[in-house]
Design an enzyme around this catalytic site. Structure first.
Site, PDB file in Angstrom:
ATOM      1  N   ASP A  21      26.813 -27.271 -12.936  1.00  0.00           N
ATOM      2  CA  ASP A  21      25.971 -26.571 -13.894  1.00  0.00           C
ATOM      3  C   ASP A  21      24.525 -26.803 -13.454  1.00  0.00           C
ATOM      4  OD1 ASP A  21      25.188 -25.252 -16.327  1.00  0.00           O
ATOM      5  OD2 ASP A  21      24.762 -27.228 -17.170  1.00  0.00           O
ATOM      6  N   ASP A  23      21.181 -26.255 -15.645  1.00  0.00           N
ATOM      7  CA  ASP A  23      20.269 -26.813 -16.641  1.00  0.00           C
ATOM      8  C   ASP A  23      20.841 -28.100 -17.229  1.00  0.00           C
ATOM      9  OD1 ASP A  23      18.620 -24.495 -16.346  1.00  0.00           O
ATOM     10  OD2 ASP A  23      19.976 -23.414 -17.673  1.00  0.00           O
ATOM     11  N   GLY A  65      25.000 -24.552 -23.343  1.00  0.00           N
ATOM     12  CA  GLY A  65      25.978 -24.200 -22.326  1.00  0.00           C
ATOM     13  C   GLY A  65      26.566 -22.809 -22.435  1.00  0.00           C
ATOM     14  N   ARG A  68      23.610 -16.610 -23.078  1.00  0.00           N
ATOM     15  CA  ARG A  68      22.507 -16.422 -24.019  1.00  0.00           C
ATOM     16  C   ARG A  68      22.899 -15.686 -25.292  1.00  0.00           C
ATOM     17  NH1 ARG A  68      18.367 -12.513 -21.755  1.00  0.00           N
ATOM     18  NH2 ARG A  68      18.709 -13.835 -19.935  1.00  0.00           N
ATOM     19  N   SER A 146      22.903 -19.299 -17.334  1.00  0.00           N
ATOM     20  CA  SER A 146      21.576 -18.716 -17.239  1.00  0.00           C
ATOM     21  C   SER A 146      21.564 -17.499 -16.319  1.00  0.00           C
ATOM     22  CB  SER A 146      20.592 -19.759 -16.706  1.00  0.00           C
ATOM     23  OG  SER A 146      19.337 -19.172 -16.424  1.00  0.00           O
TER      24      SER A 146
END
Length: 248
Positions: A21, A23, A65, A68, A146
Site C-alpha cells: 500500500d 499512503d 484504505g 475515495r 489513491s
C-alpha cells in the site's frame, strides 16, 4: 521496540512478490489524506447543521484504505445521510456547494493535491531501508486506492522502485472492486506473474489488511500508523509492526 517474533519467523526472502500500500506504508501521505477528509466532511456536516462532528474514529472505521468515493458513501451511510451520486466531473474546491458523492470526493482530492504540492512528501526512512534490504530478485508493486499514486511516488523519488502501480485509476479501468476486496492485490500479483501464496501484502489500513487476508496471500504485514495493533490483527494481519524497519 522491534518485534522479535516477526524478525525470527518472517523472512522477506521467502517470498517473491511484495505488494505495498502507498499512503501510510511508503509515505506519510495517510496523514495528509486524514486531514483532507476531516476538513471536507466537517465543512459538509456544518453546512447541514449537523452538530455531531467528524472524528478520527470515523476515518479509521469508514474511510481509511477505501477508494475515495466508497469512503464518502460509507461515512455518509453511517450518519444516515443520502446525497446524489453525481459524476466524476462534479467540481470539488472550485464549487464547494456540489454536494454529491463524487463532488465531495473530488473536493477531498483537491485538498490533498494542494497539500502535496505546497508541502511535498518524503518516504518513511524505515520503509526505504526495508526496500533497500529486500533481495535483488524481489518483485515489487504498489497497490493503492489513491488515484494520485504515481504523482506521490515521483515526488518521493521512489517511482522507479516498483514494476507496477495498481491504483484507483487502474481499478476503475479494469472494473476491480476496491479494498476490503482482495481484487487489486490479486491483480498486482498477476501482473508480476507471481501466485498469491508467494506474495506479501503490506498495509496500514484495516480494510487493506482484510483485503490481503481474504486473498490468501503468503503473509499480510500490518503497519500500525494509528489503526491499532489489535484492530489490524483482528482484520487478519499475520504480523503487526510499528515500522518496516523492525523486519529489515
Amino acid at each position: 521496540m522491534a518485534d522479535v517474533t516477526v524478525a525470527h519467523t518472517f523472512l522477506p526472502a521467502d517470498y517473491t512478490a511484495h505488494l505495498f500500500d502507498l499512503d501510510g506504508v511508503i509515505t506519510p501521505t495517510a496523514e495528509v489524506h486524514m486531514h483532507a477528509w476531516a476538513d471536507m466532511f466537517q465543512r459538509f456536516l456544518t453546512s447541514r447543521g449537523i452538530e455531531e462532528p467528524y472524528t478520527g474514529a470515523d476515518y479509521y472505521a469508514y474511510v481509511d484504505g477505501r477508494p475515495r468515493y466508497d469512503g464518502v458513501r460509507t461515512f455518509l451511510s453511517s450518519r444516515g445521510i443520502t446525497v446524489d451520486e453525481g459524476t466524476d466531473e462534479d467540481p470539488g474546491i472550485q464549487e464547494p456547494d456540489t454536494e454529491t458523492v463524487r463532488g465531495l470526493g473530488n473536493r477531498k482530492n483537491d485538498l490533498v493535491l494542494s497539500l502535496l504540492r505546497s508541502e511535498g512528501v518524503a518516504p518513511y526512512p524505515g520503509t526505504v531501508a526495508y526496500l533497500d534490504a529486500l533481495p535483488r530478485t524481489a518483485r515489487l508493486a504498489i497497490v493503492s486506492s489513491s488515484r494520485n499514486a504515481e504523482e506521490v511516488l515521483r515526488a518521493a523519488g521512489l517511482l522507479d522502485r516498483f514494476e507496477h502501480i495498481v491504483d484507483g485509476n487502474v481499478a476503475t479501468r479494469e472494473g476491480l472492486p476496491g479494498k476490503p476486496a482482495p481484487d487489486t492485490f490479486l491483480h498486482a500479483a498477476r501482473l508480476l506473474g507471481v501466485e498469491a501464496a508467494d506474495s506479501v501484502v503490506y498495509e496500514d489500513a484495516v480494510s487493506g489488511v482484510q483485503a490481503g487476508a481474504s486473498g490468501d496471500f503468503g503473509a499480510v504485514i500490518g503497519v500500525d500508523r494509528g489503526a491499532g495493533r489489535a484492530e489490524l490483527t483482528a482484520a487478519g494481519a499475520t504480523f503487526v509492526v510499528a515500522d518496516l524497519e523492525e523486519i529489515s
